[in-house]
Design a protein around this motif. Structure first.
Motif, PDB file in Angstrom:
ATOM      1  N   ARG A  76       5.661  -8.628  -0.685  1.00  0.00           N
ATOM      2  CA  ARG A  76       5.317  -9.589   0.380  1.00  0.00           C
ATOM      3  C   ARG A  76       6.088  -9.233   1.646  1.00  0.00           C
ATOM      4  O   ARG A  76       7.270  -9.558   1.814  1.00  0.00           O
ATOM      5  CB  ARG A  76       5.673 -11.014  -0.076  1.00  0.00           C
ATOM      6  N   HIS A  98      -7.580  -5.866  -1.807  1.00  0.00           N
ATOM      7  CA  HIS A  98      -7.004  -4.874  -0.882  1.00  0.00           C
ATOM      8  C   HIS A  98      -6.799  -3.496  -1.523  1.00  0.00           C
ATOM      9  O   HIS A  98      -6.020  -2.688  -1.010  1.00  0.00           O
ATOM     10  CB  HIS A  98      -5.674  -5.361  -0.303  1.00  0.00           C
ATOM     11  N   ARG A 102      -1.489   0.171  -2.569  1.00  0.00           N
ATOM     12  CA  ARG A 102      -0.175  -0.422  -2.313  1.00  0.00           C
ATOM     13  C   ARG A 102       0.651  -0.616  -3.577  1.00  0.00           C
ATOM     14  O   ARG A 102       1.838  -0.960  -3.482  1.00  0.00           O
ATOM     15  CB  ARG A 102      -0.323  -1.746  -1.555  1.00  0.00           C
ATOM     16  N   HIS A 172      -1.659  -3.546   6.701  1.00  0.00           N
ATOM     17  CA  HIS A 172      -1.556  -5.017   6.639  1.00  0.00           C
ATOM     18  C   HIS A 172      -0.169  -5.449   7.126  1.00  0.00           C
ATOM     19  O   HIS A 172       0.598  -6.101   6.404  1.00  0.00           O
ATOM     20  CB  HIS A 172      -1.772  -5.417   5.179  1.00  0.00           C
ATOM     21  N   ASP A 216      -6.905 -16.860   9.462  1.00  0.00           N
ATOM     22  CA  ASP A 216      -7.276 -15.669   8.684  1.00  0.00           C
ATOM     23  C   ASP A 216      -8.580 -15.150   9.285  1.00  0.00           C
ATOM     24  O   ASP A 216      -9.659 -15.663   8.988  1.00  0.00           O
ATOM     25  CB  ASP A 216      -7.443 -16.062   7.208  1.00  0.00           C
ATOM     26  N   TRP A 250      -3.445 -12.872  10.594  1.00  0.00           N
ATOM     27  CA  TRP A 250      -3.247 -13.763   9.444  1.00  0.00           C
ATOM     28  C   TRP A 250      -1.893 -14.465   9.485  1.00  0.00           C
ATOM     29  O   TRP A 250      -0.871 -13.827   9.708  1.00  0.00           O
ATOM     30  CB  TRP A 250      -3.334 -12.959   8.136  1.00  0.00           C
ATOM     31  N   GLU A 275      -3.303  -6.632  11.762  1.00  0.00           N
ATOM     32  CA  GLU A 275      -3.613  -5.502  10.897  1.00  0.00           C
ATOM     33  C   GLU A 275      -4.631  -4.563  11.545  1.00  0.00           C
ATOM     34  O   GLU A 275      -5.736  -4.973  11.884  1.00  0.00           O
ATOM     35  CB  GLU A 275      -4.166  -6.021   9.569  1.00  0.00           C
TER      36      GLU A 275
END
Ligand code: TA6
Length: 303
Positions: A76, A98, A102, A172, A216, A250, A275
């Protein structure tokens, strides 16, 4: 055989004073970068920039105090690389939101100090049976991170197969701000956006973006330059990009952040994601042999 352990990486790629590696948890290794321009920490999992602070400035990248560092878990904060799709998978509800880039290991293929003392790291995603089960296309993806007075990130995807595929992606990035309620973003004026709060509706941005609730949005037809204005920290963050015509903005706001469990109380007040992406109608059709490059540069300017 090369591995992503700190011991192996320190033997192969450390640069005295400027770059070393550390295992912060079982199977989770981080590169520590220190130069006269900036400090940064980058996880080998996801080629994930976790922190970046230019000299003489507050941190530019936000990392939750409650972020978890574990193999296969997303972090996060920082700069998660969403690839090869953005958001939910188009047809497979069981595939990770996503994409998988990641949460899988990347190989660090090169690390060097440039003559101006910027430090450049080159990563390549390691494909495996698990990634091929979700992404059967022959492809190569590289991420180049340059730590200098600006943070520069370049994501390049090559179609190494014989059939075209569709690519969605995003950097992101979580930015550190003084207070989301006092933050505005310029550069998105008059762009259409998909507002994803409470069902998806298409709207047009009037003036600067400001925040009073969960936000968002996928902005479309974006122009590769926007700025985060932060009167509390007394600075602007300038974001420039290439190879991208969509920008996600976001902030989860209180209730959603509480549900996510890794923001902490009021953690969302100190972050905003802006992003650089190829998302929604901006996804890329990549022909055999073709390469798509998307880049982003982030700079902190004192006001
Ligand atoms: O980019 C915005 C978004 O897609 C939101 O809808 C929100 O859920 C966020 O990403 C975080 O996603 P994550 O999978 O990291 O929890």
């Amino acid at each position: 055989m090369t591995t992503n352990t700190a011991a192996d990486l320190n033997r192969r790629l450390a640069i005295a004073e400027f770059l070393n590696f550390e295992d912060v948890a079982e199977g989770f290794t981080v590169a520590n970068v220190t130069t006269r321009h900036a400090t940064a920490r980058i996880a080998l999992q996801g080629a994930h920039v976790m922190t970046y602070q230019p000299a003489g400035h507050p941190p530019l990248i936000w990392l939750s105090k409650f972020a978890k560092f574990a193999p296969g878990k997303s972090i996060r904060g920082g700069v998660p690389v969403c690839w090869p799709w953005f958001g939910p998978h188009a047809s497979e509800a069981g595939f990770p939101g996503h994409g998988f880039a990641r949460t899988v290991p990347w190989a660090l293929t090169d690390a060097r100090l440039l003559p101006d003392e910027r430090l450049r790291l080159k990563f390549e995603l390691i494909h495996s049976d698990a990634t091929r089960a979700q992404w059967p296309h022959a492809s190569n993806v590289k991420l180049i991170i340059t730590v200098g007075p600006e943070l520069e990130v370049a994501l390049a995807t090559t179609n190494t197969g014989s059939t075209p595929f569709e690519l969605g992606q995003a950097l992101h990035t979580y930015f550190e701000i003084g207070d989301i309620r006092k933050t505005t973003i310029t550069g998105l004026e008059n762009c259409d956006y998909l507002d994803k709060v409470g069902g998806t509706t298409r709207k047009t941005q009037q003036g600067a973006v400001s925040f009073t609730q969960e936000t968002d949005r996928i902005y479309l037809g974006t122009r590769g330059h926007c700025e985060i204005h932060d009167p509390v920290l007394g600075r602007r963050i300038v974001i420039t990009s290439t190879g991208s015509h969509s920008t996600i903005v976001w902030n989860p706001w209180t209730e959603k952040a509480d549900k996510m469990g890794d923001f902490g109380t009021d953690g969302h007040l100190g972050m905003v994601c802006v992003e650089t992406a190829n998302a929604a109608e901006d996804v890329i059709q990549l022909a055999p042999g073709a390469t798509h490059r998307m880049t982003a540069q982030y700079r902190s300017i004192k006001d």
